[in-house]
Write a protein that holds these residues in place. Structure first.
Motif, PDB file in Angstrom:
ATOM      1  N   MET A   1      -5.479 -20.477   6.129  1.00  0.00           N
ATOM      2  CA  MET A   1      -4.482 -19.666   6.809  1.00  0.00           C
ATOM      3  C   MET A   1      -5.156 -18.954   7.980  1.00  0.00           C
ATOM      4  O   MET A   1      -6.257 -18.445   7.844  1.00  0.00           O
ATOM      5  CB  MET A   1      -3.881 -18.669   5.832  1.00  0.00           C
ATOM      6  CG  MET A   1      -2.722 -17.903   6.411  1.00  0.00           C
ATOM      7  SD  MET A   1      -1.770 -17.031   5.183  1.00  0.00           S
ATOM      8  CE  MET A   1      -0.937 -18.365   4.393  1.00  0.00           C
ATOM      9  N   ASP A   2      -4.488 -18.923   9.117  1.00  0.00           N
ATOM     10  CA  ASP A   2      -5.065 -18.343  10.331  1.00  0.00           C
ATOM     11  C   ASP A   2      -4.597 -16.890  10.507  1.00  0.00           C
ATOM     12  O   ASP A   2      -3.573 -16.643  11.119  1.00  0.00           O
ATOM     13  CB  ASP A   2      -4.664 -19.195  11.541  1.00  0.00           C
ATOM     14  CG  ASP A   2      -5.290 -18.702  12.821  1.00  0.00           C
ATOM     15  OD1 ASP A   2      -6.440 -18.236  12.766  1.00  0.00           O
ATOM     16  OD2 ASP A   2      -4.630 -18.771  13.870  1.00  0.00           O
ATOM     17  N   VAL A   3      -5.363 -15.962   9.951  1.00  0.00           N
ATOM     18  CA  VAL A   3      -5.075 -14.537  10.090  1.00  0.00           C
ATOM     19  C   VAL A   3      -6.149 -13.946  10.982  1.00  0.00           C
ATOM     20  O   VAL A   3      -7.334 -14.194  10.780  1.00  0.00           O
ATOM     21  CB  VAL A   3      -5.060 -13.828   8.722  1.00  0.00           C
ATOM     22  CG1 VAL A   3      -4.804 -12.351   8.888  1.00  0.00           C
ATOM     23  CG2 VAL A   3      -4.015 -14.453   7.811  1.00  0.00           C
ATOM     24  N   GLN A   4      -5.751 -13.174  11.991  1.00  0.00           N
ATOM     25  CA  GLN A   4      -6.690 -12.593  12.935  1.00  0.00           C
ATOM     26  C   GLN A   4      -6.578 -11.077  12.931  1.00  0.00           C
ATOM     27  O   GLN A   4      -5.564 -10.521  12.506  1.00  0.00           O
ATOM     28  CB  GLN A   4      -6.397 -13.125  14.338  1.00  0.00           C
ATOM     29  CG  GLN A   4      -6.464 -14.623  14.445  1.00  0.00           C
ATOM     30  CD  GLN A   4      -5.885 -15.141  15.743  1.00  0.00           C
ATOM     31  OE1 GLN A   4      -5.395 -14.375  16.557  1.00  0.00           O
ATOM     32  NE2 GLN A   4      -5.937 -16.442  15.927  1.00  0.00           N
ATOM     33  N   VAL A   5      -7.633 -10.418  13.435  1.00  0.00           N
ATOM     34  CA  VAL A   5      -7.617  -8.961  13.569  1.00  0.00           C
ATOM     35  C   VAL A   5      -6.497  -8.593  14.544  1.00  0.00           C
ATOM     36  O   VAL A   5      -6.339  -9.217  15.587  1.00  0.00           O
ATOM     37  CB  VAL A   5      -8.979  -8.452  14.083  1.00  0.00           C
ATOM     38  CG1 VAL A   5      -8.923  -6.963  14.368  1.00  0.00           C
ATOM     39  CG2 VAL A   5     -10.072  -8.761  13.084  1.00  0.00           C
ATOM     40  N   GLY A   6      -5.691  -7.609  14.180  1.00  0.00           N
ATOM     41  CA  GLY A   6      -4.588  -7.170  15.020  1.00  0.00           C
ATOM     42  C   GLY A   6      -3.239  -7.708  14.569  1.00  0.00           C
ATOM     43  O   GLY A   6      -2.199  -7.244  15.033  1.00  0.00           O
ATOM     44  N   ASP A   7      -3.234  -8.686  13.657  1.00  0.00           N
ATOM     45  CA  ASP A   7      -1.972  -9.212  13.128  1.00  0.00           C
ATOM     46  C   ASP A   7      -1.357  -8.189  12.172  1.00  0.00           C
ATOM     47  O   ASP A   7      -2.060  -7.411  11.533  1.00  0.00           O
ATOM     48  CB  ASP A   7      -2.199 -10.506  12.347  1.00  0.00           C
ATOM     49  CG  ASP A   7      -2.562 -11.685  13.220  1.00  0.00           C
ATOM     50  OD1 ASP A   7      -2.443 -11.569  14.454  1.00  0.00           O
ATOM     51  OD2 ASP A   7      -2.962 -12.718  12.659  1.00  0.00           O
ATOM     52  N   PRO A  45      -9.607  -8.925  -1.499  1.00  0.00           N
ATOM     53  CA  PRO A  45     -10.167 -10.270  -1.371  1.00  0.00           C
ATOM     54  C   PRO A  45      -9.229 -11.210  -0.618  1.00  0.00           C
ATOM     55  O   PRO A  45      -8.006 -11.116  -0.737  1.00  0.00           O
ATOM     56  CB  PRO A  45     -10.339 -10.733  -2.819  1.00  0.00           C
ATOM     57  CG  PRO A  45     -10.347  -9.491  -3.626  1.00  0.00           C
ATOM     58  CD  PRO A  45      -9.506  -8.502  -2.888  1.00  0.00           C
ATOM     59  N   ARG A  46      -9.804 -12.111   0.159  1.00  0.00           N
ATOM     60  CA  ARG A  46      -9.039 -13.054   0.997  1.00  0.00           C
ATOM     61  C   ARG A  46      -8.004 -13.832   0.184  1.00  0.00           C
ATOM     62  O   ARG A  46      -6.858 -13.977   0.600  1.00  0.00           O
ATOM     63  CB  ARG A  46     -10.002 -14.030   1.669  1.00  0.00           C
ATOM     64  CG  ARG A  46      -9.306 -15.111   2.473  1.00  0.00           C
ATOM     65  CD  ARG A  46     -10.291 -16.077   3.078  1.00  0.00           C
ATOM     66  NE  ARG A  46     -10.870 -15.587   4.300  1.00  0.00           N
ATOM     67  CZ  ARG A  46     -10.331 -15.744   5.504  1.00  0.00           C
ATOM     68  NH1 ARG A  46      -9.196 -16.376   5.635  1.00  0.00           N
ATOM     69  NH2 ARG A  46     -10.928 -15.269   6.569  1.00  0.00           N
TER      70      ARG A  46
END
Length: 62
Positions: A1-7, A45-46
């Protein structure tokens, strides 16, 4: 899954304060997320975060 800082993550289960929106402040083996209503920081945890994501709100990039 593509989770980025700021989402901003909309989770399936709400925080005890009643809000289910969290801002991602750190990504790695653990996620550091901040509740959008009360500002509480949580390290999770992720795997647990990825299972409980309902929707990802991302700012459109110019």
């Amino acid at each position: 899954m593509d989770v980025q800082v700021g989402d901003v993550l909309e989770m399936k289960k709400p925080h005890p304060c009643g809000c289910n929106l969290f801002l991602v402040t750190r990504v790695g083996m653990d996620f550091k997320i901040r509740c959008q209503k009360c500002g509480h920081l949580v390290m999770v945890p992720r795997l647990k975060v990825e299972r409980n994501i309902k929707r990802i709100h991302r700012e459109p990039q110019p």
